[in-house]
Motif scaffolding. Structure first.
Motif, PDB file in Angstrom:
ATOM      1  N   MET A 400      15.116  21.295  55.822  1.00  0.00           N
ATOM      2  CA  MET A 400      14.525  20.055  55.313  1.00  0.00           C
ATOM      3  C   MET A 400      15.440  18.951  55.640  1.00  0.00           C
ATOM      4  N   LEU A 401      15.239  17.756  56.115  1.00  0.00           N
ATOM      5  CA  LEU A 401      16.009  16.681  56.328  1.00  0.00           C
ATOM      6  C   LEU A 401      15.383  15.509  55.663  1.00  0.00           C
ATOM      7  N   THR A 402      15.992  14.762  54.879  1.00  0.00           N
ATOM      8  CA  THR A 402      15.578  13.686  54.235  1.00  0.00           C
ATOM      9  C   THR A 402      16.607  12.654  54.012  1.00  0.00           C
ATOM     10  N   ASN A 403      16.318  11.361  53.852  1.00  0.00           N
ATOM     11  CA  ASN A 403      17.341  10.447  53.880  1.00  0.00           C
ATOM     12  C   ASN A 403      17.658  10.270  52.269  1.00  0.00           C
ATOM     13  N   ARG A 404      19.043  10.091  52.057  1.00  0.00           N
ATOM     14  CA  ARG A 404      19.744   9.817  50.939  1.00  0.00           C
ATOM     15  C   ARG A 404      19.573   8.567  50.313  1.00  0.00           C
ATOM     16  N   GLU A 405      19.643   8.311  49.147  1.00  0.00           N
ATOM     17  CA  GLU A 405      19.726   7.021  48.801  1.00  0.00           C
ATOM     18  C   GLU A 405      21.284   6.259  48.760  1.00  0.00           C
ATOM     19  N   GLY A 406      21.303   5.172  49.268  1.00  0.00           N
ATOM     20  CA  GLY A 406      22.544   4.585  49.789  1.00  0.00           C
ATOM     21  C   GLY A 406      23.189   4.992  51.128  1.00  0.00           C
ATOM     22  N   GLY A 407      22.022   5.500  51.746  1.00  0.00           N
ATOM     23  CA  GLY A 407      22.407   5.959  53.230  1.00  0.00           C
ATOM     24  C   GLY A 407      23.022   7.397  53.307  1.00  0.00           C
ATOM     25  N   GLY A 408      22.613   7.737  54.624  1.00  0.00           N
ATOM     26  CA  GLY A 408      23.212   9.289  55.053  1.00  0.00           C
ATOM     27  C   GLY A 408      21.873  10.283  54.919  1.00  0.00           C
ATOM     28  N   VAL A 409      22.132  11.332  55.275  1.00  0.00           N
ATOM     29  CA  VAL A 409      20.889  12.547  55.397  1.00  0.00           C
ATOM     30  C   VAL A 409      21.389  13.568  54.596  1.00  0.00           C
ATOM     31  N   LEU A 410      20.379  14.215  53.921  1.00  0.00           N
ATOM     32  CA  LEU A 410      20.511  15.448  53.089  1.00  0.00           C
ATOM     33  C   LEU A 410      19.764  16.610  53.753  1.00  0.00           C
ATOM     34  N   THR A 411      20.519  17.365  54.178  1.00  0.00           N
ATOM     35  CA  THR A 411      20.094  18.699  54.782  1.00  0.00           C
ATOM     36  C   THR A 411      20.077  19.718  54.095  1.00  0.00           C
ATOM     37  N   ARG A 412      18.784  20.146  53.647  1.00  0.00           N
ATOM     38  CA  ARG A 412      18.590  21.287  52.706  1.00  0.00           C
ATOM     39  C   ARG A 412      18.337  22.710  53.274  1.00  0.00           C
ATOM     40  N   ILE A 413      19.032  23.606  52.979  1.00  0.00           N
ATOM     41  CA  ILE A 413      18.589  24.970  53.649  1.00  0.00           C
ATOM     42  C   ILE A 413      18.197  25.994  52.747  1.00  0.00           C
TER      43      ILE A 413
END
Length: 424
Positions: A400-413
């Protein structure tokens, strides 16, 4: 973000379950009708044949309940036989209860509609012929049913009331089955579409694997030549420290490329290497980061592992390691200065989060991320995320790819550990 692999539901089994429910309603309705006809309407019903048919339907339904608990699939012929039992039961009951003059004769439409929705055309036409034949026979062969009073006006009133009741019951039963069937068919269509998409993706992966294996063989010779030339240059310019250091770095990168290609060729066409050394999950992550930072030494990494110790011992597939390296490389490409990694294992499931502080994902990029040959970088082929997701899904996981608060990406496996744990 990426579609899960779902297994096909057994559509005929679902239909048989609905037949079981409808027949249970039919048996209950028969028992209620017997009581009403004898006690309220004072109709001279032949109890023995009606009771026999009701008992046989109950036995058939008991067998159907047992059949639903078995694992083998329900064939079209078996499903048709189930409908055939109901048609025969309706015919016998109507024969003893007024034949075609009984308003319940319209119930022949229920098995016919079910057959038309669920079975191939041959079975549907056979059911149509059977129900039409039974209806025709009941027009000339039946036991007449009249109230004890013999009042014709009462018989007409009962007939009209029976027609209304038959229509209401038939409408509700048909609507119930059609609505449920439509939902099941839509679900089946979604699963078929997912299966076709997975097949197409697997074909692309096979093509990419074939090209990669060929490229690995062909790159072996130029890499060996580069290693020899770099070594000779180191010897020829031993007095120039800066140049020697650059040549040493070049040789190190060439050796790294050769090592990667060797591992690729060793893993091609092979499954999980059971003879490989098992290691605790946290040690595997430490080794993975060490290998990755040899390639990306300029990225500051903050890593944290959470879970019960000692950690589960696993044997990691080479393709899974490469998939995780691809995801780490994506994060480093977006955020070259720092990347955060959090790994958690609990209850047989692994959660791995890779966090970067890059520009994030635009909405159109989120829609297309993971598609083959799609990239927002100025370099690369756009297959890293595609292959990583395909590999992780092969192990029963998802990305799952989601945008982070404050910028950037969170990649959750998310990954179940069942395929990685050591088998006893």
């Amino acid at each position: 973000m990426f579609g899960p692999g779902a297994s096909m539901t057994a559509l005929p089994t679902s239909n048989l379950r609905r037949i079981f429910l409808l027949r249970s309603i039919e048996i209950g309705g028969l028992l209620l009708a017997i009581v009403l006809a004898r006690r309220v309407l004072e109709l001279p019903l032949p109890l023995l044949p009606i009771a026999a048919v009701t008992g046989l339907l109950a036995l058939v339904n008991l067998f159907t309940w047992w059949r639903l608990r078995q694992v083998w699939p329900v064939a079209d012929g078996e499903f048709f036989a189930q409908l055939l039992v109901d048609v025969i039961a309706i015919t016998v009951l109507l024969f003893y209860c007024g034949g075609s003059t009984n308003p319940l004769v319209s119930f022949y439409l229920v098995p016919l509609v079910i057959a038309a929705i669920t079975l191939p055309a041959a079975y549907t036409w056979a059911m149509a012929l059977l129900t039409a034949s039974c209806y025709t026979l009941l027009m000339f062969n039946y036991y007449p049913l009249m109230p004890k009073s013999g009042d014709f006006s009462t018989a007409i009133y009962l007939h009209l009331t029976g027609m209304w009741l038959t229509f209401v019951l038939s409408a509700f039963l048909i609507a119930f089955f059609v609505v449920r069937m439509a939902a099941t068919i839509k679900d089946r269509d979604r699963q078929l579409a997912a299966a076709r998409e997975e097949t197409l993706r697997n074909e692309r992966i096979v093509a990419l694997g074939t090209l990669a294996a060929g490229a690995a063989h062909e790159l072996g010779t130029p890499l060996a030549t580069m290693a020899v030339v770099a070594t000779e240059l180191q010897q020829d310019y031993a007095g120039e420290a800066a140049l020697v250091e650059d040549l040493r770095l070049l040789r190190q990168q060439v050796d790294s490329c050769k090592h990667i290609l060797s591992n690729m060729l060793a893993a091609a066409g092979q499954g999980r290497a059971e003879e490989a050394a098992a290691e605790p999950l946290n040690h595997y992550f430490d080794g993975l980061l060490e290998k990755w930072q040899l390639v990306r030494p300029g990225v500051a990494v903050k890593a944290e592992w959470q879970g019960a110790l000692p950690a589960p011992r696993i044997i990691a597939d080479q393709t899974l390691t490469q998939a995780l390296l691809n995801l780490l490389n994506n994060a480093a490409d977006a955020s070259p200065k720092s990347v955060e990694i959090l790994g958690r294992w609990q209850g047989g499931e692994l959660q791995l989060e890779i966090r970067d502080r890059g520009p994030g994902l635009a909405p159109e990029v989120q829609q297309r991320a993971g598609q083959p040959f799609f990239t927002t970088k100025g370099h690369g082929f756009g297959i890293g995320l595609f292959l990583a997701n395909a590999t992780i899904e092969r192990f029963g996981g998802k990305v799952m790819l989601t945008n982070r608060e404050g910028g950037g990406v969170l990649t959750r496996i998310s990954l179940p550990l069942t395929k990685l744990l050591i088998k006893p």
